[in-house]
Design a protein around this motif. Structure first.
Motif, mmCIF file in Angstrom:
data_model
loop_
_atom_site.group_PDB
_atom_site.id
_atom_site.type_symbol
_atom_site.label_atom_id
_atom_site.label_comp_id
_atom_site.label_asym_id
_atom_site.label_seq_id
_atom_site.Cartn_x
_atom_site.Cartn_y
_atom_site.Cartn_z
ATOM 1 N N ASP A 566 -54.703 14.190 -29.036
ATOM 2 C CA ASP A 566 -55.513 13.127 -28.457
ATOM 3 C C ASP A 566 -55.731 12.030 -29.510
ATOM 4 O OD1 ASP A 566 -57.224 11.664 -26.847
ATOM 5 O OD2 ASP A 566 -58.974 12.897 -27.291
ATOM 6 N N ASN A 567 -55.018 10.959 -29.450
ATOM 7 C CA ASN A 567 -53.983 10.632 -28.486
ATOM 8 C C ASN A 567 -52.798 10.050 -29.207
ATOM 9 O OD1 ASN A 567 -54.235 7.619 -28.624
ATOM 10 N ND2 ASN A 567 -56.305 8.088 -27.907
ATOM 11 N N LEU A 568 -51.734 9.776 -28.470
ATOM 12 C CA LEU A 568 -50.466 9.386 -29.075
ATOM 13 C C LEU A 568 -50.565 8.054 -29.804
ATOM 14 C CD1 LEU A 568 -47.447 9.973 -29.439
ATOM 15 C CD2 LEU A 568 -47.035 8.782 -27.295
ATOM 16 N N GLN A 569 -51.254 7.076 -29.184
ATOM 17 C CA GLN A 569 -51.315 5.745 -29.801
ATOM 18 C C GLN A 569 -52.065 5.764 -31.129
ATOM 19 O OE1 GLN A 569 -51.472 6.264 -26.583
ATOM 20 N NE2 GLN A 569 -50.638 4.574 -25.389
ATOM 21 N N PHE A 570 -53.161 6.520 -31.204
ATOM 22 C CA PHE A 570 -53.911 6.590 -32.456
ATOM 23 C C PHE A 570 -53.104 7.310 -33.527
ATOM 24 C CE2 PHE A 570 -57.518 5.025 -30.237
ATOM 25 C CZ PHE A 570 -58.446 4.642 -31.195
ATOM 26 N N MET A 571 -52.307 8.308 -33.144
ATOM 27 C CA MET A 571 -51.495 9.021 -34.112
ATOM 28 C C MET A 571 -50.402 8.118 -34.676
ATOM 29 S SD MET A 571 -49.100 12.349 -33.638
ATOM 30 C CE MET A 571 -47.680 11.301 -33.406
ATOM 31 N N MET A 572 -49.808 7.277 -33.808
ATOM 32 C CA MET A 572 -48.755 6.370 -34.264
ATOM 33 C C MET A 572 -49.314 5.259 -35.133
ATOM 34 S SD MET A 572 -46.423 5.997 -30.827
ATOM 35 C CE MET A 572 -45.443 4.701 -31.581
ATOM 36 N N GLY A 573 -50.504 4.737 -34.786
ATOM 37 C CA GLY A 573 -51.108 3.652 -35.541
ATOM 38 C C GLY A 573 -50.253 2.411 -35.544
ATOM 39 N N GLN A 574 -50.243 1.712 -36.685
ATOM 40 C CA GLN A 574 -49.483 0.464 -36.824
ATOM 41 C C GLN A 574 -48.173 0.671 -37.573
ATOM 42 O OE1 GLN A 574 -50.820 -2.291 -35.323
ATOM 43 N NE2 GLN A 574 -52.421 -0.871 -34.668
ATOM 44 N N GLU A 575 -47.796 1.947 -37.715
ATOM 45 C CA GLU A 575 -46.640 2.275 -38.547
ATOM 46 C C GLU A 575 -45.349 1.684 -38.005
ATOM 47 O OE1 GLU A 575 -44.373 6.317 -40.150
ATOM 48 O OE2 GLU A 575 -46.065 6.450 -38.765
ATOM 49 N N HIS A 576 -45.248 1.573 -36.686
ATOM 50 C CA HIS A 576 -43.960 1.222 -36.080
ATOM 51 C C HIS A 576 -43.927 -0.221 -35.556
ATOM 52 C CE1 HIS A 576 -42.926 5.465 -36.327
ATOM 53 N NE2 HIS A 576 -44.088 5.734 -35.770
ATOM 54 N N LEU A 577 -44.808 -1.091 -36.094
ATOM 55 C CA LEU A 577 -44.815 -2.474 -35.618
ATOM 56 C C LEU A 577 -43.541 -3.206 -36.006
ATOM 57 C CD1 LEU A 577 -48.514 -3.639 -36.231
ATOM 58 C CD2 LEU A 577 -47.410 -3.015 -34.073
ATOM 59 N N SER A 578 -42.946 -2.806 -37.156
ATOM 60 C CA SER A 578 -41.755 -3.513 -37.624
ATOM 61 C C SER A 578 -40.487 -3.032 -36.934
ATOM 62 C CB SER A 578 -41.611 -3.321 -39.145
ATOM 63 O OG SER A 578 -41.517 -1.939 -39.459
ATOM 64 N N HIS A 602 -47.692 25.535 -25.217
ATOM 65 C CA HIS A 602 -48.007 24.434 -24.310
ATOM 66 C C HIS A 602 -48.590 23.273 -25.121
ATOM 67 C CE1 HIS A 602 -49.043 23.183 -20.038
ATOM 68 N NE2 HIS A 602 -49.548 22.222 -20.780
ATOM 69 N N VAL A 603 -48.045 22.087 -24.942
ATOM 70 C CA VAL A 603 -48.527 20.889 -25.625
ATOM 71 C C VAL A 603 -49.099 19.931 -24.588
ATOM 72 C CG1 VAL A 603 -47.920 18.895 -27.048
ATOM 73 C CG2 VAL A 603 -46.867 21.127 -27.505
ATOM 74 N N THR A 604 -50.362 19.563 -24.769
ATOM 75 C CA THR A 604 -51.003 18.559 -23.921
ATOM 76 C C THR A 604 -51.100 17.267 -24.712
ATOM 77 O OG1 THR A 604 -52.287 20.221 -22.709
ATOM 78 C CG2 THR A 604 -53.066 17.960 -22.622
ATOM 79 N N LEU A 605 -50.466 16.222 -24.212
ATOM 80 C CA LEU A 605 -50.365 14.947 -24.922
ATOM 81 C C LEU A 605 -51.116 13.873 -24.153
ATOM 82 C CD1 LEU A 605 -49.040 13.442 -27.306
ATOM 83 C CD2 LEU A 605 -47.024 13.117 -25.876
ATOM 84 N N VAL A 606 -52.158 13.337 -24.774
ATOM 85 C CA VAL A 606 -52.938 12.266 -24.157
ATOM 86 C C VAL A 606 -52.325 10.923 -24.555
ATOM 87 C CG1 VAL A 606 -55.216 11.208 -23.920
ATOM 88 C CG2 VAL A 606 -55.016 13.684 -24.236
ATOM 89 N N ILE A 607 -51.981 10.098 -23.549
ATOM 90 C CA ILE A 607 -51.382 8.781 -23.788
ATOM 91 C C ILE A 607 -52.172 7.742 -22.998
ATOM 92 C CG2 ILE A 607 -49.285 7.391 -23.676
ATOM 93 C CD1 ILE A 607 -47.635 9.898 -23.613
ATOM 94 N N HIS A 608 -52.552 6.664 -23.657
ATOM 95 C CA HIS A 608 -53.234 5.580 -22.949
ATOM 96 C C HIS A 608 -52.263 4.890 -21.982
ATOM 97 C CE1 HIS A 608 -57.114 5.684 -24.736
ATOM 98 N NE2 HIS A 608 -56.675 5.491 -25.974
ATOM 99 N N PRO A 609 -52.757 4.387 -20.879
ATOM 100 C CA PRO A 609 -51.876 3.655 -19.955
ATOM 101 C C PRO A 609 -51.641 2.236 -20.455
ATOM 102 C CG PRO A 609 -54.098 3.677 -19.087
ATOM 103 C CD PRO A 609 -54.134 4.494 -20.353
ATOM 104 N N ARG A 610 -50.610 1.613 -19.924
ATOM 105 C CA ARG A 610 -50.420 0.197 -20.230
ATOM 106 C C ARG A 610 -51.412 -0.617 -19.399
ATOM 107 N NH1 ARG A 610 -47.202 -2.020 -16.091
ATOM 108 N NH2 ARG A 610 -46.103 -0.463 -14.832
ATOM 109 N N LYS A 611 -51.537 -1.859 -19.691
ATOM 110 C CA LYS A 611 -52.499 -2.722 -19.009
ATOM 111 C C LYS A 611 -52.092 -2.909 -17.555
ATOM 112 C CE LYS A 611 -56.039 -5.498 -18.776
ATOM 113 N NZ LYS A 611 -57.417 -4.952 -18.830
#
Length: 709
Positions: A566-578, A602-611
């Motif tokens: 919880d959650n994928l976006q926070f784990m990725m952070g800004q690392e992949h902006l480039s 079992h892996v439960t992956l929380v992902i925010h939706p797009r706008k």
């Protein structure tokens, strides 16, 4: 004072020469001055003599004055063991490969023997480590885990990390020692409170053991009634005496002892009681010490070094049945099929063949295959559950031939390419046990059971919902529901810290606000602490490799079967902006998918939706990123929050994808703020199923539109 401290380099040469002293390190004399008097009545008092101490210190103490008293002390970087080990789950874990361990041992001229799950080396604490002329593998009593690098010395029962092993060896070589001696401390000694608690448990266990009676001392009629109550009527008194099983009359319990490997003294025990639960008998186990500290391989105390074959069971009563019927060496796991702690593996290294006969249900069969990986597949054989192959206890009661069943056990290892002949028994097992195949049922969410049928290992669940709708709160209750039923759970909370998450889950566990009832906090906290629940100490951005390595370590050490991210976006952070962030996200999702499959977890992956537009509900295509997340997922859950759109209404949980049997649908939820729990709306069932074809068509159109954009 000798101080070996890790601060980016392996050793500080000035410290080793004695010219400087680290402020992070206490001398033994200074440590002893700060200790309060030990509680009176200690059963096994510690000898008050100097020790060589290797203390795991997280960081500098609040006040660590320089010591002027000569003493011998080694300070090694690591994690300080706290009262609650769950708060310290492998955040600093750095993986080490068996190749690296072998290369290091060769470099240091340490003889070693390659075992099944461990490397065997001479003990660093007794004997002569570098005496290669008399190096025989039978004398190698220190075992290094090939997966984690953790070591255990069976002669002294000292254990530590791979870093501890390296530091011990460096000190020995620099000082020219043959060994470090058996009194070395590899961790900071327990606090007075912890020592007092351990001594109380040991004292209580000793009192129960002294009052318990051998079955030969129990009247024949009463003994038969007790055996019938625990379904061991065919187990002889001779077998019970051989395994030191007693009867505790005040609670009408069987008593299974835990003896010290080194001196055969009593370390603890397990009491098994029978309770009437409607038309069936329910067996309740109580351990001293508490379950998280109870690591007894029951039956180990009667094994000899000449034994080369072993039967591994899931219950003590199964061990009694196997021993009584076959006379073969047999031990049982301390906590059933829920886990096989890695620090017990050294005690099983001597066996060339291990037959796992853990039970009669599908859960036991899955556990057998997982444990066989730890024990080394080449030496493991599995007893497949079936009508003619129930658990050993039932097999003995039914008069079946246990020796024949053990001989028919199948090898755990298999070829890369197989035919249906190798699969037909597995297929039949799933068809005959459909209720077990569906997985663990949620107790708090019956509507979710009607759609997903249950929680299954090896699957990937993607969970999404609008910001502020309560995704973390809902998924924490779902995970807690399973954890209460014994599902070993690992939480990776990258968005909120662990203290806040634990507070939410504790409130959900107690089903009430504890802020207003602080006098009950310890009562609920003690119960909550016994759950098989662990937390990763990550927060914010972290690399996928670090996270996967930590998850892999937790699966091996704690037998984790459910991981929540919880959650994928926070784990990725800004690392992949480039780089292409969508490609990076697809790679991460693929890694989680592979992890779930390879580790049967079992892996439960929380992902925010797009706008999305405010007046539209979320769909599968609303998940942020490309369509890979929904394609890789076995289940897609969407928390619909209509009150965010209209200002009124309820939250709904939608099952948008279900790869197991295709049932899709939506059902309402009602949030209770006092207990932070969700529950189904009372009244008539409002579960609404959706036709799979219609749902797939709508999802496909949305995904195509998304790809075009």
């Amino acid at each position: 004072m000798l101080c070996l401290f890790h601060c980016g380099c392996r050793a500080v040469s000035g410290v080793l020469r004695g010219t400087t002293i680290s402020r992070r390190c206490y001398s033994m004399a200074d440590f002893m001055r700060k200790q309060r008097p030990a509680p009176p009545g200690r059963l096994n008092p510690r000898e008050e003599k100097p020790h060589l101490m290797l203390a795991w210190l997280r960081g500098p103490p609040q006040s660590a004055p320089l010591s002027t008293t000569p003493s011998s002390c080694i300070c090694v970087k690591g994690n300080l063991r706290s009262k609650n080990l769950k708060a310290d789950v492998v955040s600093t874990f750095s993986p080490v490969t068996v190749t690296e361990i072998r290369q290091y041992l060769r470099t240091k001229c340490i003889p070693f023997h390659d075992g099944y799950s461990c490397l065997h080396v001479p003990s660093l604490f007794v004997g002569k480590v570098f005496d290669t002329g008399k190096a025989e593998k039978e004398t190698f009593t220190l075992f290094i885990d090939k997966t984690t690098g953790q070591f255990l010395c069976k002669e002294t029962l000292l254990e530590g990390s791979w870093e501890d092993f390296q530091d011990c060896l460096e000190v020995m070589q620099k000082e020219g020692r043959d060994n470090l001696g058996p009194d070395v401390l590899l961790k900071v000694p327990e606090s007075d409170w912890e020592l007092s608690e351990q001594e109380m448990d040991l004292k209580e266990a000793q009192q129960i053991w002294n009052k318990a009676m051998a079955f030969t001392e129990v009247e024949e009629e009463e003994a038969q009634l007790v055996k019938a109550m625990f379904a061991i009527s065919k187990v002889s008194n001779l077998t019970l005496k051989k395994l030191s099983v007693k009867y505790f009359k005040p609670t009408k319990s069987l008593v299974f002892p835990w003896f010290n490997w080194r001196d055969s003294s009593l370390k603890g025990l397990k009491l098994l009681s029978a309770e009437q639960d409607g038309q069936r008998v329910k067996y309740v186990a109580t351990t001293l010490p508490k379950p998280s500290s109870y690591d007894n391989l029951f039956g180990l105390h009667i094994l000899t070094r000449k034994d080369t074959a072993l039967v591994l069971t899931g219950k003590e009563t199964d061990c009694l049945a196997v021993t009584n019927a076959t006379g073969l060496p047999c031990v049982s796991l301390p906590r059933g099929v829920s886990c096989l702690p890695p620090h017990l593996l050294p005690y099983l290294e001597q066996f060339r063949r291990i037959t796992l006969w853990l039970g009669s249900d599908l859960l036991s069969w899955e556990a057998s295959k997982i444990f066989a990986r730890k024990l080394n597949l080449k030496r493991c054989h599995l007893v497949r559950p079936g009508d003619q192959q129930p658990c050993p206890q039932d097999a003995l009661a039914q008069g079946l031939n246990l020796g024949k069943i053990l001989k028919s056990a199948i090898p755990a290892s298999h070829q890369s390419i197989i035919s249906f002949r190798h699969l037909r028994d597995d297929v039949f097992g799933e068809l005959a046990n459909m209720e077990q195949v569906t997985g663990i049922k949620w107790q708090r969410f019956p509507d979710l059971n009607r759609l997903l049928k249950g929680h299954r290992k090896g699957e990937l669940t993607v969970f999404t919902g609008p910001t502020g709708s309560g995704k973390t709160t809902l998924i924490s209750e779902c995970a807690l529901d399973l954890c209460i039923q014994g599902v070993n759970t690992l939480w990776g909370s990258f968005e909120i810290n662990n203290v806040r998450l634990a507070k939410i889950m504790l409130t959900q566990f107690a089903m009430q606000r504890l802020e207003d009832q602080l006098e009950h906090y310890d009562e609920w906290a003690d119960k909550f602490e016994n759950l098989p629940l662990f937390f990763m100490t990550f927060h914010g951005q972290h690399s996928i490799k670090t996270v996967i390595d930590t998850m892999q370590h937790a699966v091996y050490v704690y037998d984790i079967s459910h991981v929540v991210i919880d959650n994928l976006q926070f784990m990725m952070g800004q690392e992949h902006l480039s780089v292409d962030k969508f490609a990076a996200q697809d790679y991460i999702v693929g890694m989680f998918r592979k992890f779930a499959t390879d580790n049967s977890c079992h892996v439960t992956l929380v992902i925010h939706p797009r706008k999305e537009e405010d007046d539209k509900e979320l769909q599968t295509a609303s998940i942020f990123g490309t369509a890979k997340a929904s394609q890789e997922a076995d289940n897609v859950l969407i928390l619909q929050d209509r009150k965010l759109v209209s200002g009124q209404g309820r939250r709904y949980l939608q099952v948008a994808k279900n790869r197991f049997d295709g049932d899709l649908g939506v059902f309402p939820l009602e949030f209770k703020k006092a207990s932070l729990t969700f529950s189904a709306v009372k009244g008539k069932p409002k579960l609404r199923k959706v036709k799979e074809d219609d749902a797939a068509e709508q999802s496909g159109k949305a995904a195509n539109a998304k790809e075009k954009k």
